[in-house]
Design a protein around this motif. Structure first.
Motif, mmCIF file in Angstrom:
data_model
loop_
_atom_site.group_PDB
_atom_site.id
_atom_site.type_symbol
_atom_site.label_atom_id
_atom_site.label_comp_id
_atom_site.label_asym_id
_atom_site.label_seq_id
_atom_site.Cartn_x
_atom_site.Cartn_y
_atom_site.Cartn_z
ATOM 1 N N ARG A 1 1.064 -1.160 0.228
ATOM 2 C CA ARG A 1 -0.105 0.056 -0.161
ATOM 3 C C ARG A 1 0.889 1.124 0.380
ATOM 4 N N ARG B 1 -5.290 -5.985 -1.709
ATOM 5 C CA ARG B 1 -6.332 -6.609 -0.370
ATOM 6 C C ARG B 1 -5.828 -8.077 -0.142
ATOM 7 N N ASP C 1 -10.094 -11.194 12.977
ATOM 8 C CA ASP C 1 -9.407 -10.238 13.080
ATOM 9 C C ASP C 1 -8.041 -10.986 12.261
ATOM 10 N N ASP D 1 -3.932 -0.916 13.572
ATOM 11 C CA ASP D 1 -4.953 0.255 13.987
ATOM 12 C C ASP D 1 -4.128 1.733 13.666
ATOM 13 N N ASP E 1 -3.449 1.681 10.043
ATOM 14 C CA ASP E 1 -4.661 1.751 9.088
ATOM 15 C C ASP E 1 -5.120 0.473 8.277
ATOM 16 N N HIS F 1 -6.789 -2.500 8.757
ATOM 17 C CA HIS F 1 -7.470 -3.288 8.330
ATOM 18 C C HIS F 1 -8.850 -2.865 7.249
ATOM 19 N N ARG F 2 -9.456 -1.329 7.066
ATOM 20 C CA ARG F 2 -9.856 -1.471 5.560
ATOM 21 C C ARG F 2 -9.603 -1.472 4.470
ATOM 22 N N ASP F 3 -8.122 -2.639 4.318
ATOM 23 C CA ASP F 3 -7.840 -3.211 3.053
ATOM 24 C C ASP F 3 -7.976 -5.150 3.811
ATOM 25 N N GLN G 1 -10.469 -8.317 4.782
ATOM 26 C CA GLN G 1 -11.492 -8.284 4.668
ATOM 27 C C GLN G 1 -11.746 -9.849 5.139
#
Length: 531
Positions: free
Chosen positions: A23, A30, A37, A92, A95, A97-99, A101
């Motif tokens: 990223r 992804r 988690d 966290d 960031d 978690h947003r990528d 599933q």
């Protein structure tokens, strides 16, 4: 165009860092994770007593100075809850978690030659396409249950250590069985022995264990650790297996008997893997040298276990000290001095079946409220076998590896273009997070190289695979560990077809491994087929 530039299977330590790196380069990426988690190993292995056996500060990520300054480990060898908190803190902070599933188990991955992309299929049937497929599925992530009749008949509670429930288990007054005395068994047994009503340990193969010597980290030590991070990580890069410890340059017989004994006493009294990774240079290759440390630790076991018959059962007779991965313990042997603990040698009295009430051996019936299976993993290749990987022309990875893995640098496989493995077979393991960071950085460099040059197909050559696989096999020659049945040699009596020894891991030094990989990158990856 594929849905993603890269798909990562897994969101444990390697998956998280790989997601961060890709990223950072601006790629569309992804990660798919079967759990609810992040955490991988540290999400699933929540059994009592689960913790590091590498020093906490040498185990955490090194890529972010800010992260190193912010996070404070509470113990020299952190427990699972703290480690899981750490990995969530990392996810966290960056960031991640947003990528990712979650609740998304990958069941198949198929390469399409026409589009030069992979199609990844999830358990729910949904599909996604990607140019590059990265496996971050871990060498110890597929638990195995013993092939014992009647497991489903047991009326009490039963758990595998690697699939422990999130809610706490009350052992008070309970009759508990533990099957297995590997690393997870040792940690579980020493933790619950004081809580249960009665504990029965079913042991097939005893393991050599050495004291962990864990302790809290005080403020002064915390400050020294933080100030010393650069030097510590530099040392980890230099050592044989990325631990803080590295072999002593002397041979076991280059010192007097008194000096050797004093050296072993010193190592036995120190924290961590020093007695395994920092011992004389020849104890893992010379039988006579190995016998000296094996005899020393056997004497320690006899001193610590009051019942001499039990002590003899706990001393391995079929392999030397350190030839299997060494479990580190905290008063494990003293557990067998408790009146409420019984050791059953199932080589003498084999388990015949699980009954509705407990366990039947050839000798007697036992009744239990709880059975714990500390029966380990289908290691290294097992996590690959669980996914239907299909390469060029529908070639199945499981078929290709039926006689043992064949890889290029432990990262790529012939006929499986654009598939890159993190911590796969034939890579340097050791202190795994240190190896993870290198492997992720190398893979990121290769993908960046390809994207900048608009390359859409990267493949290992058969010559490259043969050369590397032969090299890995040659490195294993002469090592006492490769003569021993263990997960490190691919043996698992609980898995069909895995009763033959293979060379599944790279046994050279981590610096030598990195040097070879760096050489490939420096030459523009010209050993690969690029297109």
């Amino acid at each position: 165009m594929p849905d993603y530039d890269a798909i990562i299977i897994g969101a444990g330590m390697s998956g998280l860092y790989q997601l961060y790196r890709l990223r950072e380069q601006g790629f569309r990426v992804r990660a798919f994770e079967a759990a609810t988690d992040v955490g991988g190993t540290w999400y699933w292995n929540r059994y009592p007593g689960a913790r590091f056996d590498s020093e906490s500060y040498s185990y955490g990520y090194s890529f972010s100075k800010q992260l190193l300054e912010e996070w404070e480990w509470s113990e020299h060898f952190a427990g699972q809850p703290e480690t899981l908190r750490y990995l969530n803190y990392v996810a966290d902070k960056f960031d991640l978690h947003r990528d990712i599933q979650f609740r998304s188990r990958v069941t198949a991955a198929v390469y399409d030659e026409g589009s030069r992309s992979w199609t990844v299929t999830l358990e729910n049937g949904s599909r996604f396409s990607t140019r590059f497929l990265i496996t971050a599925i871990g060498p110890l992530s597929t638990p195995t249950l013993p092939r014992i009749e009647g497991r489903e008949d047991f009326k009490g509670a039963s758990f595998h250590t690697a699939r422990w429930p999130k809610e706490s288990v009350d052992f008070t007054g309970k009759r508990v069985a533990v099957i297995g005395t590997g690393a997870t068994g040792v940690q579980t047994i020493q933790t619950i022995a004081s809580q249960v009503g009665h504990l029965t340990v079913f042991q097939r193969t005893p393991n050599w264990c050495a004291p962990l010597h864990n302790g809290k980290i005080d403020a002064e030590t915390q400050a020294k650790i933080k100030a010393g991070y650069p030097e510590m990580f530099a040392r980890c890069k230099e050592t044989f297996a990325c631990f803080l410890h590295t072999p002593d340059p002397r041979g076991a017989f280059e010192v007097s008997d008194e000096e050797r004994e004093a050296f072993y006493e010193k190592l036995y009294g120190e924290r961590g893997f020093g007695i395994w990774q920092g011992n004389f240079r020849d104890i893992l290759i010379d039988r006579k040298a190995n016998a000296t440390i094996s005899d020393f630790v056997a004497r320690k076991i006899r001193q610590r276990v009051k019942n001499s018959a039990v002590a003899e059962k706990l001393i391995p007779k079929n392999h030397g000290f350190g030839t299997r991965r060494l479990p580190l313990e905290t008063f494990y042997y003293e557990v067998y001095n408790q009146d409420n603990v019984e050791l059953v040698d199932i080589m003498e009295t084999p388990i015949e079946r699980i009954t509705p009430e407990g366990i039947r051996t050839s000798d007697k019936d036992y009744e239990f409220d709880i059975i714990i299976y500390a029966t380990g993993f289908d290691a290294i290749t097992g996590s690959f076998d669980k996914i239907d990987f299909r390469g060029v022309g529908g070639a199945r990875l499981k078929d290709k590896w039926r006689q043992g893995p064949e890889t290029y640098l432990g990262i790529m496989v012939h006929e499986f273009p654009n598939m890159l493995m993190l911590m796969g077979p034939h890579t340097a393991l050791g202190n795994i997070p240190r190896s993870i960071e290198y492997s992720v950085d190398w893979v990121t460099g290769l993908i960046k190289f390809a994207m900048e040059r608009k390359l859409t197909r990267l493949e290992a050559t058969p010559e490259g695979v043969k050369s590397w696989t032969d090299h890995v096999k040659a490195l294993g020659e002469g090592l006492l560990s490769n003569e021993v049945n263990s997960w490190m040699t691919g043996i698992n009596s609980n898995v069909e077809g895995k009763q033959t020894r293979i060379v599944a891991r790279y046994s050279g030094s981590a610096p030598a491994y990195r040097a070879r990989c760096d050489e490939v990158a420096a030459k523009g990856y010209d050993e690969l087929r690029l297109g």
